[in-house]
Design an enzyme around this catalytic site. Structure first.
Site, PDB file in Angstrom:
ATOM      1  N   ASP A  57      -2.740   2.908   4.123  1.00  0.00           N
ATOM      2  CA  ASP A  57      -2.482   4.154   3.425  1.00  0.00           C
ATOM      3  C   ASP A  57      -3.664   5.102   3.639  1.00  0.00           C
ATOM      4  O   ASP A  57      -4.825   4.696   3.484  1.00  0.00           O
ATOM      5  CB  ASP A  57      -2.302   3.850   1.935  1.00  0.00           C
ATOM      6  CG  ASP A  57      -2.063   5.095   1.125  1.00  0.00           C
ATOM      7  OD1 ASP A  57      -0.885   5.438   0.935  1.00  0.00           O
ATOM      8  OD2 ASP A  57      -3.050   5.730   0.682  1.00  0.00           O
ATOM      9  N   LYS A  93       8.587   7.830   2.729  1.00  0.00           N
ATOM     10  CA  LYS A  93       9.388   6.616   2.921  1.00  0.00           C
ATOM     11  C   LYS A  93      10.570   6.952   3.828  1.00  0.00           C
ATOM     12  O   LYS A  93      11.733   6.930   3.398  1.00  0.00           O
ATOM     13  CB  LYS A  93       9.863   6.148   1.538  1.00  0.00           C
ATOM     14  CG  LYS A  93      10.265   4.708   1.453  1.00  0.00           C
ATOM     15  CD  LYS A  93      10.509   4.341  -0.002  1.00  0.00           C
ATOM     16  CE  LYS A  93      11.073   2.966  -0.129  1.00  0.00           C
ATOM     17  NZ  LYS A  93      11.334   2.639  -1.549  1.00  0.00           N
ATOM     18  N   LEU A 124       4.260   2.336   1.721  1.00  0.00           N
ATOM     19  CA  LEU A 124       3.778   1.779   2.988  1.00  0.00           C
ATOM     20  C   LEU A 124       4.336   0.366   3.186  1.00  0.00           C
ATOM     21  O   LEU A 124       4.704  -0.015   4.298  1.00  0.00           O
ATOM     22  CB  LEU A 124       2.244   1.753   3.021  1.00  0.00           C
ATOM     23  CG  LEU A 124       1.695   1.342   4.390  1.00  0.00           C
ATOM     24  CD1 LEU A 124       1.920   2.429   5.423  1.00  0.00           C
ATOM     25  CD2 LEU A 124       0.227   0.996   4.313  1.00  0.00           C
ATOM     26  N   ASP A 126       7.159  -0.799   2.283  1.00  0.00           N
ATOM     27  CA  ASP A 126       8.537  -0.761   2.738  1.00  0.00           C
ATOM     28  C   ASP A 126       8.669  -0.208   4.158  1.00  0.00           C
ATOM     29  O   ASP A 126       9.442  -0.731   4.963  1.00  0.00           O
ATOM     30  CB  ASP A 126       9.378   0.073   1.765  1.00  0.00           C
ATOM     31  CG  ASP A 126       9.885  -0.768   0.597  1.00  0.00           C
ATOM     32  OD1 ASP A 126       9.167  -1.702   0.179  1.00  0.00           O
ATOM     33  OD2 ASP A 126      11.000  -0.507   0.111  1.00  0.00           O
ATOM     34  N   LYS A 161      12.935  -7.383  -0.116  1.00  0.00           N
ATOM     35  CA  LYS A 161      13.654  -6.248   0.452  1.00  0.00           C
ATOM     36  C   LYS A 161      12.723  -5.084   0.747  1.00  0.00           C
ATOM     37  O   LYS A 161      11.756  -4.857   0.029  1.00  0.00           O
ATOM     38  CB  LYS A 161      14.790  -5.807  -0.467  1.00  0.00           C
ATOM     39  CG  LYS A 161      14.395  -5.400  -1.854  1.00  0.00           C
ATOM     40  CD  LYS A 161      15.641  -5.124  -2.685  1.00  0.00           C
ATOM     41  CE  LYS A 161      15.276  -4.573  -4.059  1.00  0.00           C
ATOM     42  NZ  LYS A 161      16.445  -4.340  -4.895  1.00  0.00           N
ATOM     43  N   THR A 189      -9.594   3.177  -7.885  1.00  0.00           N
ATOM     44  CA  THR A 189      -9.550   4.530  -7.336  1.00  0.00           C
ATOM     45  C   THR A 189      -8.159   5.163  -7.441  1.00  0.00           C
ATOM     46  O   THR A 189      -7.926   6.234  -6.881  1.00  0.00           O
ATOM     47  CB  THR A 189     -10.007   4.515  -5.866  1.00  0.00           C
ATOM     48  OG1 THR A 189      -9.303   3.478  -5.175  1.00  0.00           O
ATOM     49  CG2 THR A 189     -11.499   4.263  -5.760  1.00  0.00           C
ATOM     50  N   GLU A 201       7.165  -0.274 -14.166  1.00  0.00           N
ATOM     51  CA  GLU A 201       7.776  -1.504 -13.632  1.00  0.00           C
ATOM     52  C   GLU A 201       7.361  -2.723 -14.455  1.00  0.00           C
ATOM     53  O   GLU A 201       8.113  -3.685 -14.575  1.00  0.00           O
ATOM     54  CB  GLU A 201       7.411  -1.702 -12.152  1.00  0.00           C
ATOM     55  CG  GLU A 201       8.053  -0.693 -11.192  1.00  0.00           C
ATOM     56  CD  GLU A 201       9.560  -0.937 -10.939  1.00  0.00           C
ATOM     57  OE1 GLU A 201      10.137  -1.891 -11.479  1.00  0.00           O
ATOM     58  OE2 GLU A 201      10.145  -0.122 -10.196  1.00  0.00           O
TER      59      GLU A 201
END
Lengths: 386, 386
Positions: A57, A93, A124, A126, A161, A189, A201
Site C-alpha cells: 500500500d 479496488k 490491496l 483483494d 474470498k 499510523t 467489522e
C-alpha cells in the site's frame, strides 16, 4: 444412450477432481524483528527460492517503507525494489489495478510456483488475491499478506474470498488462500477513520457470534480505538483476536459460501449500496443499525439490547445516520441483489434473543422502511436530548 | 511461540477446505433434436429454473442461429434474445471480452446459482469460462458448453482450465468445470482452416498417448478433414472420440496441473510465441514438427517414425515451415516461460521409442536450433523433389 427422438449421446466422459486448500492467519507482535531463521513460518522457504513478488500500500510504504525494506533485505528476500505500490481505499479496488498487478508479475518473471508478499489493507488484499489467483491460473508458491489495517486483520485477511468491484461491489473475484499476519504496530499510523472502520467489522463478529466480545467492545472499544491497539492489555488483545476466532470458525465450516445463510452477512445486506458514499466500515455500521431496529420491531431483540447496539456503535465514533438510508430504491436493489447471490432468498441475519445470536429472515419493503424510520426516530430523539 | 529475538506469534488460526468439482464431455448426434424431457442431462434442471445466460460465437450464430433459437425456445429456456454474440479467433481471447461477458451477466441479473449456456469454439469457451469463474466468485448453476469446432471439442471443451491472453498467451485464467457437448453437425459450416486447426490437436493426443489414433489419422485423417466429420463411419467417430479419451485420462489424473511433466504439453512448448502470427493449430503443428526432429536427433525416435509424423501433418494441409521458426530469441523466450510455468524445468515432452509415447527433456538452445535446421532440411529436400 437414447436421449430424444433422433438424438443420441455417442460417448460420454466424466471427471471428478478434488482440491484442498489451507490458509492461516496470525496475530504477531514484532513482525519486523523476526530473524531470518524464524521467518519460514510466515514467508515460506527462503532457502529454496529467495525471490518474491512484493506489493505494498502506497500510504503504508510512506510511513513504514524504510523499515520494511530493511526487514526484507535482512531476510534476504529478493524483489523488485521499490515494490509495486498501489493506492488503498474502495476506489482502488478495480479490475484495472488487478490487471496492473498481473502485468508487474509478468515483468518480474514470476513463475507459477513463485511466491508473493503483500503489505496493506483490505483493498490491496483483494486486488492482490484476484491477481495472484488469475496469473498463470493461480500461483502456487503461496501468498503472504501482512494486514496493516484493523479492518483487514479482522475480516479480509482470513476470508479466502477476494474480489474487485464491477457494476456492483465485489462483483468479480475468486478464492485465494493466503498466509496472513497482522501486527498492531502498523495500526499506530492509521488515522481515526481507519480504526473506526475496523471496529465496525469487530461489532459485526460480536453480533454474529460472540456476545462476550460485544461486552468487551462496550467496555473497552472507545479506549482501544483511541489508543489504536497500541497498549498490550488483555482487552486490546481480545478485541483483535476474538473477531478472528469467530470469523475463522464460520469460515472453516463454510469456506465456499455454499451455505447461504451466513451470520457474517450481518452488516452486509444493504452496505454494498452505501459504498462508496460511505466508507466500508461506516456502511456496515449503518446496515447493522437498521438490522437491530428491524429485529427489535419484529420482537427478536429487547429494546435494551437494541439500544446497547446503537449506543456502542455511536461511542466508537461511527455515524448513526446517513442520507444514503433515504434512497429506498437503492435499498430495495440491495436486497434484490443479495437474493441473487444467496440462491433466491435474502437470508438477512438479524440479532435474535440475545446479542451474539442471529436468525435469518426474508424482509418486506415495509420491514426495511420501518427499520429506517425507527432508526431515524432514535437518532432524532438522541439529538433533541443532547 | 517464540519466533525471533523480540517477536512472537500471539495467536494463530489455520483452515483447511476441500472442493470437489465434476465435469463432463459428450459427443452427441442430433443435439438440436433433443426433446425437452431429455434435455436435463445436458442443460440442467429446467423445471427448477428456466433462465439461462446464453452467449454464442457470432459466426456460428450467422450459420445456425435460427435453428439454435428455435431449439432453445422448444426447450422453454428463457434468455436474453438475441444472446450475447462474441467474435472467435485468438485476437478475441481478451480480458475485455471476459469483462464484457461479466457486464452482460450483470445486466441479465444472473444470480450466483444461475446457469449459463455457451455455443462456440475454444476462444469463446475460455472467455466464458473466465467470466463465469469470476462473476460472483464463480457461478454455481453450471455451465453447458456446446463445442462447435473440432479444435474445441478435442481440447478446450474438457480441459478444465480457461484463460485469456495478457502479455503472454493464456496468462490470466482459472479452472472452470463445464458440462460440454459436441455435435459434428456444427463442423459442417467450418472452413478448411478450422478443421485443420482441430486436427493438429488430434495429432497431439495421438503423439502424447495413443499410437493407434496416429494410425487412424495416417489412414483416414485427410479424408475425414475433407468431409468435415460429416460421415458417420467408424474412423470418423474414432478420430473425434479417441483424442477426448486420451485427454480425459490425462486430465483426470492431473486436473490442477500439479504434475508439470505433462504429455499434453507436446506441441505447446514453443507454440505460444508462434501465435498470433500462426493460428493455434498451425502453431501446435510446427511445435510438434520441431519436437519430432529433436527426438530423432537425440535417438529417441526412428527416422521412419519421424517422417511419418511430418508426412501426416503435411497431408492434413498444415504447413511444415513458417518464418516464425527463424526467430531464435523468441523461441528461447518460449522455453524460458515454459520453465517458469513448470516449476523451473522445461519438461518438454518428446516422442520416445514409438509414436504414442513421450519422455521429458531439458533442451539446450543448440538442441532447438538443430531441430529447426533438421526440419528446414527436410522441407527443403521435399520441395526440391516435388
Amino acid at each position: 444412450m437414447k436421449i430424444g427422438r433422433k438424438s443420441m449421446i455417442t460417448r460420454q466422459w466424466a471427471g471428478t477432481a478434488t482440491k484442498t486448500v489451507t490458509w492461516r492467519t496470525s496475530v504477531v507482535q514484532g513482525l519486523l524483528d523476526i530473524t531470518p531463521g524464524d521467518a519460514e513460518e510466515i514467508f515460506g522457504d527462503l532457502r529454496a527460492d529467495r525471490r518474491r513478488f512484493v506489493v505494498a500500500d502506497a500510504e503504508l510504504w510512506a510511513c513504514h517503507g524504510d523499515q520494511i525494506a530493511l526487514f526484507l533485505k535482512r531476510l534476504g528476500i529478493e524483489y523488485g525494489e521499490p515494490p509495486l505500490l498501489l493506492p488503498g481505499g474502495e476506489s482502488a479496488k478495480t479490475r484495472e489495478n488487478a490487471d496492473r498487478v498481473i502485468a508487474e508479475m509478468d515483468d518480474f518473471g514470476l513463475g507459477r510456483f513463485g511466491g508473493v508478499i503483500g503489505w496493506g489493507g483490505g483493498v490491496l488484499h483483494d486486488v492482490l488475491g484476484v491477481a495472484a489467483g488469475e496469473y498463470r491460473r493461480g500461483i502456487r508458491g503461496g501468498i503472504t499478506f501482512v494486514a496493516t489495517t484493523v479492518l483487514c486483520a479482522v475480516d479480509a485477511a482470513f476470508a479466502l474470498k477476494c474480489a474487485v468491484n464491477g457494476n456492483w461491489k465485489n462483483r468479480v473475484g475468486l478464492y485465494s488462500p493466503m498466509n496472513s499476519v497482522c501486527d498492531p504496530v502498523f495500526f499506530r499510523t492509521l488515522n481515526d477513520v481507519d480504526i473506526r472502520d475496523g471496529f465496525a467489522e469487530i461489532v459485526k463478529w460480536a453480533l454474529a457470534g460472540d456476545g462476550h466480545l460485544f461486552d468487551l467492545i462496550e467496555e473497552h472499544g472507545a479506549r482501544v480505538a483511541n489508543e489504536k491497539f497500541q497498549r498490550g492489555d488483555s482487552a486490546t488483545r481480545s478485541l483483535l483476536t476474538r473477531p478472528i476466532a469467530v470469523g475463522m470458525a464460520e469460515l472453516t465450516s463454510n469456506p465456499w459460501e455454499d451455505e447461504t445463510a451466513r451470520p457474517s452477512y450481518l452488516g452486509h445486506n444493504w452496505s454494498p449500496v452505501f459504498e462508496p458514499s460511505e466508507r466500508h466500515g461506516q456502511a456496515v455500521a449503518l446496515d447493522m443499525l437498521i438490522s437491530a431496529m428491524i429485529a427489535w420491531r419484529k420482537g427478536f431483540l429487547s429494546r435494551a439490547d437494541r439500544d446497547r447496539i446503537v449506543r456502542t456503535i455511536g461511542t466508537l465514533g461511527l455515524k448513526l445516520w446517513s442520507p444514503v438510508l433515504e434512497d429506498r430504491e437503492l435499498m430495495r436493489r440491495a436486497l434484490w441483489d443479495a437474493a441473487l447471490h444467496r440462491g433466491g432468498r435474502q437470508y438477512v441475519p438479524l440479532p435474535y434473543q440475545e446479542i451474539g445470536k442471529v436468525t435469518f429472515c426474508e424482509l418486506t419493503e415495509t420491514d426495511v422502511q420501518r427499520g429506517c424510520e425507527d432508526l431515524y426516530g432514535y437518532v432524532a430523539a438522541e439529538f433533541s436530548q443532547s
